[in-house]
Design an enzyme around this catalytic site. Structure first.
Site: not given
Ligand SMILES: Cc1cc2nc3c(=O)[nH]c(=O)nc-3n(C[C@H](O)[C@H](O)[C@H](O)COP(=O)(O)OP(=O)(O)OC[C@H]3O[C@@H](n4cnc5c(N)ncnc54)[C@H](O)[C@@H]3O)c2cc1C
Length: 305
Positions: A131, A134-135
């Site tokens: 990231c 972040c870093d």
């Molecule tokens: C650097 C960065 C910047 C971004 N900026 C944007 C932006 O500006 N706008 C935008 O719309 N999107 C952005 N995105 C994309 C967005 O973050 C993702 O599309 C979104 O977070 C997906 O949501 P999610 O809930 O599906 O998964 P995630 O956000 O990946 O959450 C998954 C969760 O599941 C948990 N998990 C995984 N395995 C397990 C397990 N075995 N047991 C329990 N928990 C588990 C993880 O710890 C996490 O908390 C960005 C992504 C990154 C990496």
């Protein structure tokens, strides 16, 4: 016995928790050791509706958590280590503890892809990073490498020029996958150098990253590059391994839905980036979390709850 266990606390899991809690299901969220999901790794989120001035990623996730708690969602910020979806009640192991539940919403998202070279785990946070936002600030006047050839690699590299002395983008192939505009921006930046057909074969340095060994995969010429920082921008892997052979996936490991948001297993619903390789946005993940919670609520009612 729980009504519903939600696995994951990114935008998909949090939104599912808000909807399930408002439907009086008193959901248990197994939020993962890294709570909040991928937005915890970013600063400004400018495209989530409702925030005309943008919002900081961790603040957005903290707001979602408060909103879910307000309606009675319970959180355990531990990883799910095993599941047994063979029969009702469904079983979910959170850390060391098995829980029984009528329904499950899987919203475990994706994890950034890395190279899986030796000593990678010990060097994460000691030079290796997933990231830049972040870093990046830790690498003031340092030599930095970004791995990848897509838009995120170009974006991360351009961002890192604010701090680093030099940023080298290493691409495995010789074709740029990034959009023209992003590539051109990186290419025109005097601090950025782009190397094609280049693969990292070894991390150098004892306690901290000091450089990498590389090979040109066309000429087979080997070399070394000095680098105090290396950022991975080579894609994401769905966090579906823990569901083993219990839920069907595509060839890349993304979970597959069968009907609306329900999987092949009755009572198991899927939401967010763990099944959506196409859009991968906070707002689409949140929308999918909403749909999964509505589907779970209806399924529970149809099944006598
Ligand atoms: C650097 C960065 C910047 C971004 N900026 C944007 C932006 O500006 N706008 C935008 O719309 N999107 C952005 N995105 C994309 C967005 O973050 C993702 O599309 C979104 O977070 C997906 O949501 P999610 O809930 O599906 O998964 P995630 O956000 O990946 O959450 C998954 C969760 O599941 C948990 N998990 C995984 N395995 C397990 C397990 N075995 N047991 C329990 N928990 C588990 C993880 O710890 C996490 O908390 C960005 C992504 C990154 C990496």
């Amino acid at each position: 016995m729980e009504n519903v266990i939600i696995i994951g606390s990114g935008p998909a899991g949090m939104t599912a928790a808000i909807y399930a809690a408002r439907a009086d299901l008193n959901p248990l969220v197994a939020g993962g050791i890294q709570w909040g999901g991928l937005l915890m790794w970013t600063t400004e989120v400018e495209n989530f509706p409702g925030f005309p001035g943008g919002i900081i990623g961790p603040e957005l996730m903290s707001n979602m958590k408060k909103q879910a708690e307000r309606f009675g969602a319970k959180f355990e910020f531990k990883d799910v280590t095993e599941v047994d979806f063979g029969s009702q009640p469904l079983k979910v192991k959170i850390a060391e503890q098995w829980h029984e539940t009528k329904a499950v919403i899987v919203a475990a998202g994706t994890k950034p892809r890395t190279l899986k070279l030796p000593r990678e785990k010990e060097l994460i946070g000691r030079g290796l990073s997933v990231c830049a936002t972040c870093d990046g600030a830790f690498f003031k006047d340092k030599e930095v490498i970004v791995l990848g050839g897509g838009d995120s690699a170009m974006e991360e590299a351009t961002f890192l020029t604010k701090f680093a002395k030099r940023v080298r983008i290493l691409m495995r192939g010789d074709e740029v996958r990034a959009s023209k505009i992003m590539y051109q921006k990186a290419k025109d930046d005097p601090k950025i150098e782009i190397m094609f057909n280049t693969e990292v074969t070894e991390y150098l340095g004892d306690k901290l990253l000091e450089g990498v060994k590389i090979i040109n995969n066309k000429t087979k010429e080997e070399g070394e590059l000095e680098a105090q920082g290396l950022f991975f921008a080579i894609g994401h892997v769905p966090a579906s391994k823990v569901f083993g052979n219990q839920l069907p996936t595509d060839e890349k490991g993304y979970l597959l839905k069968k009907e609306w948001s329900m999987s092949e297993v009755a009572g198991v619903f899927i939401a967010g980036d763990i099944e959506d390789w196409r859009y991968r946005q906070a707002v689409t993940a949140a929308g999918a979390g909403c749909m999964a919670a509505i589907d779970a609520t209806r399924w529970l009612h149809q099944n006598g709850e």
